[in-house]
Scaffold this motif. Structure first.
Motif, PDB file in Angstrom:
ATOM      1  N   ARG A 144       2.373   3.870  11.057  1.00 47.31           N
ATOM      2  CA  ARG A 144       0.812   3.864  11.181  1.00 47.31           C
ATOM      3  C   ARG A 144       0.690   5.255  12.045  1.00 47.31           C
ATOM      4  O   ARG A 144      -0.229   6.173  11.643  1.00 47.31           O
ATOM      5  CB  ARG A 144       0.081   2.957  12.041  1.00 47.31           C
ATOM      6  CG  ARG A 144      -1.294   3.104  11.992  1.00 47.31           C
ATOM      7  CD  ARG A 144      -1.828   1.883  12.951  1.00 47.31           C
ATOM      8  NE  ARG A 144      -1.196   1.549  14.282  1.00 47.31           N
ATOM      9  CZ  ARG A 144      -1.386   0.273  14.880  1.00 47.31           C
ATOM     10  NH1 ARG A 144      -2.132  -0.431  14.363  1.00 47.31           N
ATOM     11  NH2 ARG A 144      -0.570   0.116  15.743  1.00 47.31           N
TER      12      ARG A 144
ATOM     13  N   ARG B 251       2.235  -0.943   8.943  1.00 47.74           N
ATOM     14  CA  ARG B 251       1.870  -0.862  10.613  1.00 47.74           C
ATOM     15  C   ARG B 251       3.053   0.112  11.106  1.00 47.74           C
ATOM     16  O   ARG B 251       2.920   0.802  11.813  1.00 47.74           O
ATOM     17  CB  ARG B 251       1.768  -2.001  11.154  1.00 47.74           C
ATOM     18  CG  ARG B 251       0.491  -2.780  11.003  1.00 47.74           C
ATOM     19  CD  ARG B 251       0.612  -4.248  11.295  1.00 47.74           C
ATOM     20  NE  ARG B 251       0.716  -4.076  12.868  1.00 47.74           N
ATOM     21  CZ  ARG B 251      -0.424  -3.928  13.887  1.00 47.74           C
ATOM     22  NH1 ARG B 251      -1.714  -3.816  13.160  1.00 47.74           N
ATOM     23  NH2 ARG B 251      -0.175  -3.841  15.141  1.00 47.74           N
TER      24      ARG B 251
ATOM     25  N   LYS C  28      -0.912   0.635   4.585  1.00 47.84           N
ATOM     26  CA  LYS C  28      -1.077  -0.612   5.339  1.00 47.84           C
ATOM     27  C   LYS C  28       0.042  -0.690   6.176  1.00 47.84           C
ATOM     28  O   LYS C  28       0.016  -1.621   7.047  1.00 47.84           O
ATOM     29  CB  LYS C  28      -1.180  -1.515   4.131  1.00 47.84           C
ATOM     30  CG  LYS C  28      -2.565  -2.205   3.877  1.00 47.84           C
ATOM     31  CD  LYS C  28      -2.565  -3.318   2.757  1.00 47.84           C
ATOM     32  CE  LYS C  28      -4.022  -3.643   2.470  1.00 47.84           C
ATOM     33  NZ  LYS C  28      -4.063  -4.662   1.270  1.00 47.84           N
TER      34      LYS C  28
ATOM     35  N   ARG D  44      -1.354   0.366  -0.463  1.00 51.12           N
ATOM     36  CA  ARG D  44       0.009  -0.538   0.101  1.00 51.12           C
ATOM     37  C   ARG D  44       1.027   0.419   0.799  1.00 51.12           C
ATOM     38  O   ARG D  44       1.489  -0.023   1.992  1.00 51.12           O
ATOM     39  CB  ARG D  44       0.820  -0.636  -1.079  1.00 51.12           C
ATOM     40  CG  ARG D  44       0.058  -1.874  -1.966  1.00 51.12           C
ATOM     41  CD  ARG D  44       1.070  -2.329  -3.017  1.00 51.12           C
ATOM     42  NE  ARG D  44       2.420  -2.910  -2.611  1.00 51.12           N
ATOM     43  CZ  ARG D  44       3.251  -3.467  -3.488  1.00 51.12           C
ATOM     44  NH1 ARG D  44       3.160  -3.299  -4.798  1.00 51.12           N
ATOM     45  NH2 ARG D  44       4.347  -3.748  -2.962  1.00 51.12           N
TER      46      ARG D  44
END
Length: 561
Positions: A385, A382, A380, A377
């Motif tokens: 990132r 973005r 993930k 989680r």
């Protein structure tokens, strides 16, 4: 991602078992069931204060907390004195700067004063970059002691960390992360209780990482200045890891800049940062020229040419050199053994686990192990990132370095704490998880107080020195400070020849001196035998000559004249 999280959790458990006697992990293990038990009373969701939304207040609270906690522990943990070779080297450079110099002239009898991480030729200087020394000099200049420069760097890191976190988590959680660092790192870790370094590199990393999302969003000159200043701090504290972190982020910035309009705004931000980088680069190359004689030869490189160490990176070759001092050959053996952990396939798995355990013990410990369950989680998102990419590149590089103590990880400490805070956000949504979040900071505080009591000056030193989270706070039996205090109490000036029990030599050096060696009240020299020692005794004819023999359990001081 779930497999990655599970593997991290399993490896953390292995670390807990393998290093159960380090960092008071046994005490944390005892407290962990108590933390879980409080889950029965804790709410299912954690609500953090909204007043943390003021950015200046959010910066100041963790910074002040870090400094106040360390000051509050002074009765149990007094201002430390240097013990590790790196500390003496940084302090030598700080003293050199305070004298208005970039380097010191070599001593005419320099062979007697050679020491680890110190250059004796062509100048008498530290082999290190100047970032840590600048903070030490600032502490001496402003507050009268090098130690307060360390405290200042850690306080600034805790504040800058909060600023970085605000770009990725709600303000209350950003403040929580800053306070977590203030307690876990600021109160009593070796970053804040020695002169070895760590916080200055972490500050540079937090500045770069915090400026990055703000540059992408607006490309204003101020974030550009902060980004460039952070790069300079990284270059002058952790140049290898800093270059990787900065390189990845610069490439990502160029990728994002191609689609930003207006371009003029991008150019203004780049120009502001470019001025900082050019001026800092000019100052740095001038310092290198003063030390090594060449503008593009780092003192670190010259030290490797002369002594063969450090061999920090896998591709650095072990060089056998004919040393004039047997201690240096033993130190090279230590470097070689460390280097084999990153180059010999049979030893690499253990070496990687040890390197990972350094980071894990320093920041995570047993209490926060459940955050690894949320790895999928966390990664993930973005929005973060780019940060995870940059952090992963640096982490992989650090895992392949020799030794890899926690200060090697310092440029991505902010990334690590972002990972922890994000995991705690998910934990806070469960009953037992909210207990862990509530208790993470208090448990760290209990550990610090317990450790501070254990290392009170009135208590005997521990059997095994610890180099990971609580380094450099113990009164070590082989420390030279008691001998130095004894000689300070004696009248006159002193010349001390140091010899070691070579069978038990453990790299804790005693031969370190002032930038102007002849001006020191105590001059520490290597015992090179009667004939060569006599040369130094004649040179210092007005000093009392002593010999100190450092053995496994104690040091014996004997007067020679």
């Amino acid at each position: 991602m779930r497999i990655v999280g599970l593997l991290l959790l399993i490896s953390a458990a292995i670390c807990a078992a393998a290093f159960r006697n380090i960092d008071l992990l046994w005490l944390e293990a005892l407290l962990f069931p108590v933390v879980l038990a409080t889950g029965l009373l804790a709410p299912k969701r954690l609500h953090l204060p909204a007043w943390g939304r003021n950015p200046w207040l959010a910066f100041l609270i963790p910074a002040v907390t870090s400094a106040v906690l360390r000051i509050a522990l002074l009765p149990w943990m007094p201002i430390p004195h240097p013990v590790v070779p790196d500390e003496f080297s940084h302090i030598l450079l700080a003293k050199t700067f305070l004298l208005g110099r970039l380097a010191n002239p070599p001593h005419p009898l320099w062979q007697h004063f050679e020491s680890i991480h110190i250059l004796s030729q062509p100048t008498y200087s530290s082999m290190y970059m100047p970032g840590q020394a600048c903070f030490l000099a600032l502490g001496q200049l402003l507050f009268g002691n090098f130690f307060w420069g360390v405290v200042l760097s850690t306080a600034l890191f805790c504040g800058a960390l909060t600023w970085f976190l605000r770009a990725y988590v709600p303000p209350g959680w950003a403040l929580y992360g800053g306070l977590f660092a203030a307690v876990r790192i600021g109160a009593a870790s070796y970053w804040n209780d020695s002169y070895w370094g760590g916080s200055a590199g972490a500050l540079g990393g937090a500045m770069v990482l915090g400026a990055y999302p703000r540059l992408i969003r607006s490309w204003k000159p101020l974030p550009g200045l902060v980004f460039a200043s952070g790069l300079v701090l990284l270059a002058t504290t952790r140049p290898y890891e800093g270059a990787l972190l900065g390189g990845v982020l610069v490439l990502l910035l160029l990728w994002h800049a191609r689609s930003f309009v207006p371009r003029r705004q991008v150019l203004r931000a780049c120009a502001a940062g470019g001025v900082v980088l050019v001026l800092s680069g000019a100052a740095l190359t001038r310092e290198w020229k003063a030390v090594t004689g060449h503008s593009f030869t780092m003192p670190y490189q010259l030290n490797r040419q002369i002594y063969g160490w450090p061999t920090t990176l896998p591709w650095m070759k072990i060089r056998r050199i004919g040393y004039r001092h047997p201690e240096f050959a033993l130190y090279q053996d230590f470097e070689t053994a460390e280097h084999r952990q990153i180059t010999v396939p049979a030893q690499m798995p253990v070496g990687l686990l040890v390197h990972y355990s350094h980071w894990w013990q320093f920041l995570v410990g047993i209490t926060l192990m459940p955050v690894f369950l949320y790895t999928a989680r966390i990664l993930k998102k973005r929005r973060a990132r780019d940060i995870w990419i940059a952090g992963a590149v640096v982490a992989i590089a650090v895992l392949t370095e020799q030794s890899a103590y926690p200060h090697y990880w310092s440029p991505i400490t902010a990334v690590s704490i972002l990972f922890i805070v994000q995991g705690l956000r998910y934990l806070a949504q469960t009953r037992f998880g909210s207990a862990i979040v509530y208790c993470a900071i208090p448990v760290s505080g209990v550990l610090i107080i317990a450790h501070a009591a254990a290392i009170s000056p009135n208590s005997p030193p521990p059997q095994t020195p610890n180099f990971i989270s609580w380094c450099c706070t113990e009164v070590r039996v082989k420390d030279r400070e008691p001998i130095a205090r004894e000689l300070d109490g004696a009248p006159g000036e002193h010349l001390v020849f140091v010899s070691y029990d070579l069978k038990n030599y453990d790299t804790f050096e005693w031969v370190y001196n002032e930038p102007d060696i002849d001006s020191g009240r105590i001059v520490w020299a290597r015992d090179m035998g009667p004939e060569q020692n006599e040369e130094l005794i004649r040179y210092y004819r007005n000093r009392d000559a002593w010999q100190v023999r450092v053995t496994k359990d104690h040091a014996t001081l004997t007067r020679l004249n």
